[in-house]
Scaffold this motif. Structure first.
Motif, PDB file in Angstrom:
ATOM      1  N   GLU A   1       0.859  -1.179   0.000  1.00  0.00           N
ATOM      2  CA  GLU A   1       0.000   0.000   0.000  1.00  0.00           C
ATOM      3  C   GLU A   1       0.895   1.228   0.000  1.00  0.00           C
ATOM      4  O   GLU A   1       1.973   1.207   0.596  1.00  0.00           O
ATOM      5  CB  GLU A   1      -0.907  -0.014   1.230  1.00  0.00           C
ATOM      6  N   ASN A   2       0.472   2.282  -0.703  1.00  0.00           N
ATOM      7  CA  ASN A   2       1.350   3.423  -0.844  1.00  0.00           C
ATOM      8  C   ASN A   2       0.551   4.674  -1.136  1.00  0.00           C
ATOM      9  O   ASN A   2      -0.639   4.615  -1.420  1.00  0.00           O
ATOM     10  CB  ASN A   2       2.345   3.159  -1.976  1.00  0.00           C
ATOM     11  N   TYR A   3       1.215   5.814  -1.080  1.00  0.00           N
ATOM     12  CA  TYR A   3       0.568   7.082  -1.403  1.00  0.00           C
ATOM     13  C   TYR A   3       0.948   7.477  -2.820  1.00  0.00           C
ATOM     14  O   TYR A   3       1.925   6.995  -3.393  1.00  0.00           O
ATOM     15  CB  TYR A   3       0.906   8.171  -0.376  1.00  0.00           C
ATOM     16  N   ALA A   4       0.133   8.335  -3.414  1.00  0.00           N
ATOM     17  CA  ALA A   4       0.224   8.622  -4.846  1.00  0.00           C
ATOM     18  C   ALA A   4       1.594   9.154  -5.264  1.00  0.00           C
ATOM     19  O   ALA A   4       2.112   8.765  -6.317  1.00  0.00           O
ATOM     20  CB  ALA A   4      -0.879   9.588  -5.262  1.00  0.00           C
ATOM     21  N   TYR A   5       2.181  10.038  -4.468  1.00  0.00           N
ATOM     22  CA  TYR A   5       3.479  10.593  -4.867  1.00  0.00           C
ATOM     23  C   TYR A   5       4.533   9.494  -4.967  1.00  0.00           C
ATOM     24  O   TYR A   5       5.341   9.466  -5.896  1.00  0.00           O
ATOM     25  CB  TYR A   5       3.935  11.680  -3.882  1.00  0.00           C
ATOM     26  N   GLU A   6       4.522   8.562  -4.031  1.00  0.00           N
ATOM     27  CA  GLU A   6       5.500   7.468  -4.053  1.00  0.00           C
ATOM     28  C   GLU A   6       5.242   6.537  -5.241  1.00  0.00           C
ATOM     29  O   GLU A   6       6.170   6.092  -5.913  1.00  0.00           O
ATOM     30  CB  GLU A   6       5.450   6.678  -2.739  1.00  0.00           C
ATOM     31  N   ILE A   7       3.968   6.273  -5.528  1.00  0.00           N
ATOM     32  CA  ILE A   7       3.619   5.455  -6.694  1.00  0.00           C
ATOM     33  C   ILE A   7       4.122   6.143  -7.961  1.00  0.00           C
ATOM     34  O   ILE A   7       4.735   5.515  -8.820  1.00  0.00           O
ATOM     35  CB  ILE A   7       2.099   5.217  -6.757  1.00  0.00           C
ATOM     36  N   ALA A   8       3.861   7.440  -8.052  1.00  0.00           N
ATOM     37  CA  ALA A   8       4.297   8.211  -9.230  1.00  0.00           C
ATOM     38  C   ALA A   8       5.819   8.183  -9.358  1.00  0.00           C
ATOM     39  O   ALA A   8       6.352   8.027 -10.459  1.00  0.00           O
ATOM     40  CB  ALA A   8       3.790   9.648  -9.136  1.00  0.00           C
ATOM     41  N   SER A   9       6.529   8.315  -8.242  1.00  0.00           N
ATOM     42  CA  SER A   9       7.994   8.286  -8.277  1.00  0.00           C
ATOM     43  C   SER A   9       8.513   6.927  -8.744  1.00  0.00           C
ATOM     44  O   SER A   9       9.438   6.855  -9.555  1.00  0.00           O
ATOM     45  CB  SER A   9       8.562   8.599  -6.894  1.00  0.00           C
ATOM     46  N   LEU A  10       7.915   5.867  -8.226  1.00  0.00           N
ATOM     47  CA  LEU A  10       8.326   4.518  -8.632  1.00  0.00           C
ATOM     48  C   LEU A  10       8.119   4.304 -10.134  1.00  0.00           C
ATOM     49  O   LEU A  10       8.998   3.809 -10.835  1.00  0.00           O
ATOM     50  CB  LEU A  10       7.528   3.457  -7.861  1.00  0.00           C
ATOM     51  N   LEU A  11       6.954   4.712 -10.628  1.00  0.00           N
ATOM     52  CA  LEU A  11       6.646   4.495 -12.040  1.00  0.00           C
ATOM     53  C   LEU A  11       7.432   5.432 -12.942  1.00  0.00           C
ATOM     54  O   LEU A  11       7.781   5.062 -14.064  1.00  0.00           O
ATOM     55  CB  LEU A  11       5.148   4.628 -12.279  1.00  0.00           C
ATOM     56  N   SER A  12       7.725   6.614 -12.437  1.00  0.00           N
ATOM     57  CA  SER A  12       8.549   7.534 -13.213  1.00  0.00           C
ATOM     58  C   SER A  12       9.932   6.929 -13.428  1.00  0.00           C
ATOM     59  O   SER A  12      10.467   6.943 -14.538  1.00  0.00           O
ATOM     60  CB  SER A  12       8.663   8.874 -12.487  1.00  0.00           C
ATOM     61  N   GLY A  13      10.493   6.360 -12.368  1.00  0.00           N
ATOM     62  CA  GLY A  13      11.811   5.744 -12.484  1.00  0.00           C
ATOM     63  C   GLY A  13      11.798   4.468 -13.301  1.00  0.00           C
ATOM     64  O   GLY A  13      12.722   4.196 -14.060  1.00  0.00           O
ATOM     65  N   ALA A  14      10.726   3.685 -13.176  1.00  0.00           N
ATOM     66  CA  ALA A  14      10.675   2.382 -13.841  1.00  0.00           C
ATOM     67  C   ALA A  14      10.329   2.485 -15.323  1.00  0.00           C
ATOM     68  O   ALA A  14      10.953   1.827 -16.159  1.00  0.00           O
ATOM     69  CB  ALA A  14       9.668   1.474 -13.145  1.00  0.00           C
ATOM     70  N   ILE A  15       9.321   3.297 -15.656  1.00  0.00           N
ATOM     71  CA  ILE A  15       8.874   3.340 -17.051  1.00  0.00           C
ATOM     72  C   ILE A  15       8.783   4.751 -17.620  1.00  0.00           C
ATOM     73  O   ILE A  15       8.303   4.949 -18.729  1.00  0.00           O
ATOM     74  CB  ILE A  15       7.519   2.608 -17.247  1.00  0.00           C
ATOM     75  N   GLY A  16       9.220   5.739 -16.856  1.00  0.00           N
ATOM     76  CA  GLY A  16       9.296   7.093 -17.380  1.00  0.00           C
ATOM     77  C   GLY A  16       7.977   7.825 -17.504  1.00  0.00           C
ATOM     78  O   GLY A  16       7.849   8.713 -18.335  1.00  0.00           O
ATOM     79  N   MET A  17       6.988   7.470 -16.691  1.00  0.00           N
ATOM     80  CA  MET A  17       5.702   8.175 -16.734  1.00  0.00           C
ATOM     81  C   MET A  17       5.691   9.256 -15.659  1.00  0.00           C
ATOM     82  O   MET A  17       6.059   9.016 -14.519  1.00  0.00           O
ATOM     83  CB  MET A  17       4.539   7.207 -16.499  1.00  0.00           C
ATOM     84  N   GLY A  18       5.225  10.436 -16.020  1.00  0.00           N
ATOM     85  CA  GLY A  18       5.212  11.563 -15.104  1.00  0.00           C
ATOM     86  C   GLY A  18       4.031  11.550 -14.155  1.00  0.00           C
ATOM     87  O   GLY A  18       3.033  10.863 -14.369  1.00  0.00           O
ATOM     88  N   GLU A  19       4.160  12.349 -13.100  1.00  0.00           N
ATOM     89  CA  GLU A  19       3.114  12.438 -12.083  1.00  0.00           C
ATOM     90  C   GLU A  19       1.780  12.887 -12.662  1.00  0.00           C
ATOM     91  O   GLU A  19       0.728  12.447 -12.225  1.00  0.00           O
ATOM     92  CB  GLU A  19       3.524  13.430 -10.995  1.00  0.00           C
ATOM     93  N   GLY A  20       1.826  13.783 -13.637  1.00  0.00           N
ATOM     94  CA  GLY A  20       0.600  14.304 -14.210  1.00  0.00           C
ATOM     95  C   GLY A  20      -0.274  13.231 -14.825  1.00  0.00           C
ATOM     96  O   GLY A  20      -1.483  13.400 -14.956  1.00  0.00           O
ATOM     97  N   THR A  21       0.313  12.118 -15.183  1.00  0.00           N
ATOM     98  CA  THR A  21      -0.433  11.002 -15.757  1.00  0.00           C
ATOM     99  C   THR A  21      -0.969  10.081 -14.664  1.00  0.00           C
ATOM    100  O   THR A  21      -2.031   9.484 -14.814  1.00  0.00           O
ATOM    101  CB  THR A  21       0.482  10.191 -16.700  1.00  0.00           C
TER     102      THR A  21
END
Length: 119
Positions: free
Chosen positions: A26-46
């Motif tokens: 379980e996680n909060y949105a900013y951490e999820i966004a950071s993980l996905l940004s690093g893993a697949i290059g998707m930005g927080e805005g998405t």
């Protein structure tokens, strides 16, 4: 002008990636966004609109956790429907990836023509 294929693929699989991240923890949105940004290059805005849509669709639910360093954080966790969606989408993704991998297999070089021995 159409978007490059890599952006389209990333957006198409983003929901599956969020479900997979939340299945681990379980996680909060900013951490999820950071993980996905690093893993697949998707930005927080998405990520943020997707998280809201997933909540509306009943795939995730939220709860607040107090923070000593600021306002409470909204955490996300999978619902039973989210776990089912993860299983179904994972199976579909793996089948799709196998099909694409098969298409991408190196094509064997054609054999050199053998001289015809005419007597």
């Amino acid at each position: 002008m159409p978007e490059p294929i890599d952006i389209q693929l990333k957006k198409g699989v983003l929901g599956l990636c969020v479900l997979a991240v939340l299945a681990r923890r379980e996680n909060y949105a900013y951490e999820i966004a950071s993980l996905l940004s690093g893993a697949i290059g998707m930005g927080e805005g998405t990520i943020y609109p997707l998280m809201r849509r997933m909540q509306t669709d009943g795939l995730v639910e939220t709860y607040l956790v107090e923070s000593s360093s600021g306002p409470s954080r909204k955490y996300y966790r999978l619902t039973p429907a989210g776990h089912q969606a993860l299983k179904a989408q994972s199976d579909e993704w793996r089948g799709f990836a196998r099909a694409v991998d098969a298409l991408l297999e190196p094509i064997a070089e054609p054999a050199e023509p053998q001289p015809v021995n005419e007597a």
